[in-house]
Motif scaffolding. Sequence first.
Motif, short mmCIF file in Angstrom:
data_model
loop_
_atom_site.label_atom_id
_atom_site.label_comp_id
_atom_site.label_asym_id
_atom_site.label_seq_id
_atom_site.Cartn_x
_atom_site.Cartn_y
_atom_site.Cartn_z
N LEU A 63 0.72 -1.34 0.33
CA LEU A 63 0.51 -0.02 -0.66
C LEU A 63 0.77 1.39 -0.17
O LEU A 63 2.17 1.09 0.64
CB LEU A 63 -0.95 -0.03 1.37
CG LEU A 63 -1.60 -1.25 1.58
CD1 LEU A 63 -3.10 -0.86 2.84
CD2 LEU A 63 -2.71 -1.13 0.09
N THR A 64 0.37 2.34 -0.83
CA THR A 64 0.87 3.35 -0.38
C THR A 64 0.94 4.57 0.74
O THR A 64 -0.27 4.32 1.49
CB THR A 64 0.61 4.55 -1.76
OG1 THR A 64 -0.72 4.18 -1.32
CG2 THR A 64 0.57 3.81 -3.24
N VAL A 69 -3.25 5.41 5.22
CA VAL A 69 -4.22 6.93 5.48
C VAL A 69 -5.62 7.03 5.77
O VAL A 69 -6.40 6.75 6.44
CB VAL A 69 -2.95 8.29 5.32
CG1 VAL A 69 -4.40 9.25 6.46
CG2 VAL A 69 -2.24 8.23 6.05
N LEU A 70 -6.03 6.31 4.66
CA LEU A 70 -7.07 6.27 3.97
C LEU A 70 -8.04 5.07 4.82
O LEU A 70 -8.72 5.01 5.40
CB LEU A 70 -7.82 6.35 2.79
CG LEU A 70 -8.99 6.39 2.10
CD1 LEU A 70 -9.65 7.33 2.24
CD2 LEU A 70 -9.38 5.70 0.53
N LEU A 71 -7.01 3.97 4.89
CA LEU A 71 -7.27 2.55 4.94
C LEU A 71 -8.34 2.83 6.46
O LEU A 71 -8.87 2.45 7.59
CB LEU A 71 -6.57 1.23 5.00
CG LEU A 71 -7.19 0.34 5.72
CD1 LEU A 71 -8.40 -0.36 4.65
CD2 LEU A 71 -5.93 -0.83 5.00
N MET A 72 -6.90 3.45 7.47
CA MET A 72 -6.75 3.73 8.94
C MET A 72 -7.91 4.39 9.11
O MET A 72 -8.71 4.00 10.25
CB MET A 72 -5.71 4.18 9.50
CG MET A 72 -5.36 4.50 11.05
SD MET A 72 -3.90 5.43 11.68
CE MET A 72 -2.10 3.74 10.58
N ASP A 206 -10.95 -7.34 3.48
CA ASP A 206 -9.39 -7.97 3.55
C ASP A 206 -8.86 -7.21 4.66
O ASP A 206 -8.24 -6.49 5.32
CB ASP A 206 -8.46 -8.20 2.97
CG ASP A 206 -7.33 -9.25 2.87
OD1 ASP A 206 -7.64 -9.39 4.41
OD2 ASP A 206 -6.52 -9.23 2.17
N HIS A 207 -9.53 -8.21 6.34
CA HIS A 207 -9.37 -7.25 7.43
C HIS A 207 -7.64 -7.81 8.02
O HIS A 207 -7.50 -6.77 8.61
CB HIS A 207 -10.17 -7.58 8.16
CG HIS A 207 -12.18 -7.34 8.59
ND1 HIS A 207 -12.44 -6.48 8.47
CD2 HIS A 207 -12.72 -8.01 6.95
CE1 HIS A 207 -13.59 -5.90 8.54
NE2 HIS A 207 -13.99 -6.82 7.74
N THR A 208 -7.39 -8.33 7.37
CA THR A 208 -5.52 -8.92 7.37
C THR A 208 -5.46 -8.02 7.57
O THR A 208 -4.21 -7.24 8.08
CB THR A 208 -5.13 -9.77 6.72
OG1 THR A 208 -5.17 -9.59 5.75
CG2 THR A 208 -5.98 -11.61 7.60
N ASP A 211 -5.46 -5.17 9.89
CA ASP A 211 -4.86 -5.75 11.14
C ASP A 211 -3.92 -5.04 11.78
O ASP A 211 -3.10 -5.00 12.34
CB ASP A 211 -5.49 -6.76 11.48
CG ASP A 211 -6.85 -7.02 11.97
OD1 ASP A 211 -7.39 -6.14 12.12
OD2 ASP A 211 -7.49 -8.39 11.48
N GLU A 212 -2.87 -5.60 10.27
CA GLU A 212 -1.38 -5.44 9.89
C GLU A 212 -0.89 -4.02 9.92
O GLU A 212 0.45 -3.90 11.22
CB GLU A 212 -1.06 -6.27 8.78
CG GLU A 212 -1.05 -8.01 8.78
CD GLU A 212 -0.28 -8.70 7.64
OE1 GLU A 212 -0.16 -7.58 6.17
OE2 GLU A 212 -0.91 -9.83 7.07
N LEU A 213 -1.50 -3.41 9.64
CA LEU A 213 -1.62 -1.86 9.68
C LEU A 213 -2.25 -1.10 10.90
O LEU A 213 -0.56 -0.40 11.88
CB LEU A 213 -2.45 -1.07 9.06
CG LEU A 213 -2.47 0.62 8.65
CD1 LEU A 213 -1.15 0.79 8.27
CD2 LEU A 213 -3.23 1.28 7.78
N ILE A 214 -3.06 -1.56 11.35
CA ILE A 214 -3.30 -0.78 12.90
C ILE A 214 -2.24 -2.17 14.12
O ILE A 214 -1.44 -1.33 15.25
CB ILE A 214 -4.30 -1.16 13.30
CG1 ILE A 214 -5.29 -1.01 12.76
CG2 ILE A 214 -4.34 -1.94 14.95
CD1 ILE A 214 -6.75 -1.41 13.17
N LYS A 215 -1.59 -3.05 13.83
CA LYS A 215 -0.35 -3.42 14.26
C LYS A 215 0.94 -3.11 14.32
O LYS A 215 1.64 -2.61 15.05
CB LYS A 215 -0.39 -4.71 14.16
CG LYS A 215 0.36 -5.70 14.95
CD LYS A 215 1.22 -7.20 14.51
CE LYS A 215 1.87 -8.09 15.87
NZ LYS A 215 2.92 -7.42 15.65
#
Length: 302
Positions: A63-64, A69-72, A206-208, A211-215
């Motif tokens: 991801l760019t 940022v948008l996904l979060m 795709d929640h993974t 989830d990886e971004l948040i982690k």
Amino acid sequence: MSSGLTQRRRNVVGDNVDDSGSPGPTPASGSVGSGMDARADADRDDDYDDADGKGGKGANNKLTLLEEVLLMGLKDAQGYLSFWNDNISYVLRGCILMELSLRSRVKTVMEIRKRPYAERLIEVIDERPTGEVLLDEALKLMKIDQQSITNWIDLLSGETWNLLKINYQLKQVRERIAKGLVDKGVLRTEKRNFVLFDMATHPVSDHTVKDELIKRTVDCLLGRGPQPPDRRTVAMVCAAYAANVLENALVHLSHAQREACFQRVDEMLQEHAALTQKALSGGTTEVMAGVLSVYTKMDNIL
């Protein structure tokens, strides 16, 4: 979330034009640090951007900064951003500049008289397409004009009184980023009724990935991940903070942990905006420092 961010003017008309399609979802760069840490960090970015995002290690799902940022900020099930978020459109333009810098497409112009980082001019050093539509669109504009970092963020946002420059504004940025995430299988598209109108929303598919971004975000701010964090993670976390979406990644933490995270990200923002020796050793570029310097002057509304 009260420290480190001060009032910045907003152009509501510009934001509305930008996101009219949807009210919700819509290594050479300046001074690069030397030493093993900077080289290792640059190597990680080279792996990320191998063949301009068309190859390399897991490049299909990379991801760019804009997408992260948008996904979060997206509500997972509803698929749109908070209607009260007035910062994210402006922050995403800064992410474009940082992403181009990390991909070694642009850098600051060398001058005898050193200006503040946010006021330094940007020049294109590599015209090759990145494979990302928004990045390539911005790159084409930067090839025909030299502006400062602050001016480019304003121009790409539509925050200008110069009618000759109004065509520099990037339109429907949030919606186009969301559609890019749909293409990557991270989001899906649905129609949602808002009483007076229907609009496209983009719930998380795709929640993974999220989830990886948040982690990665939490590990960075609580010191659990690699220390110091790589420059791409620093840019993402600071941009999320300025865009008022960082709290979405911290909701499962205790109050004390959240406060520690906000204190840490504020310190990171100030440190890398000032391009300290520690930031230089981590590979922070002058373009990245200039963008983060602009972020320190934004109003943290929420």
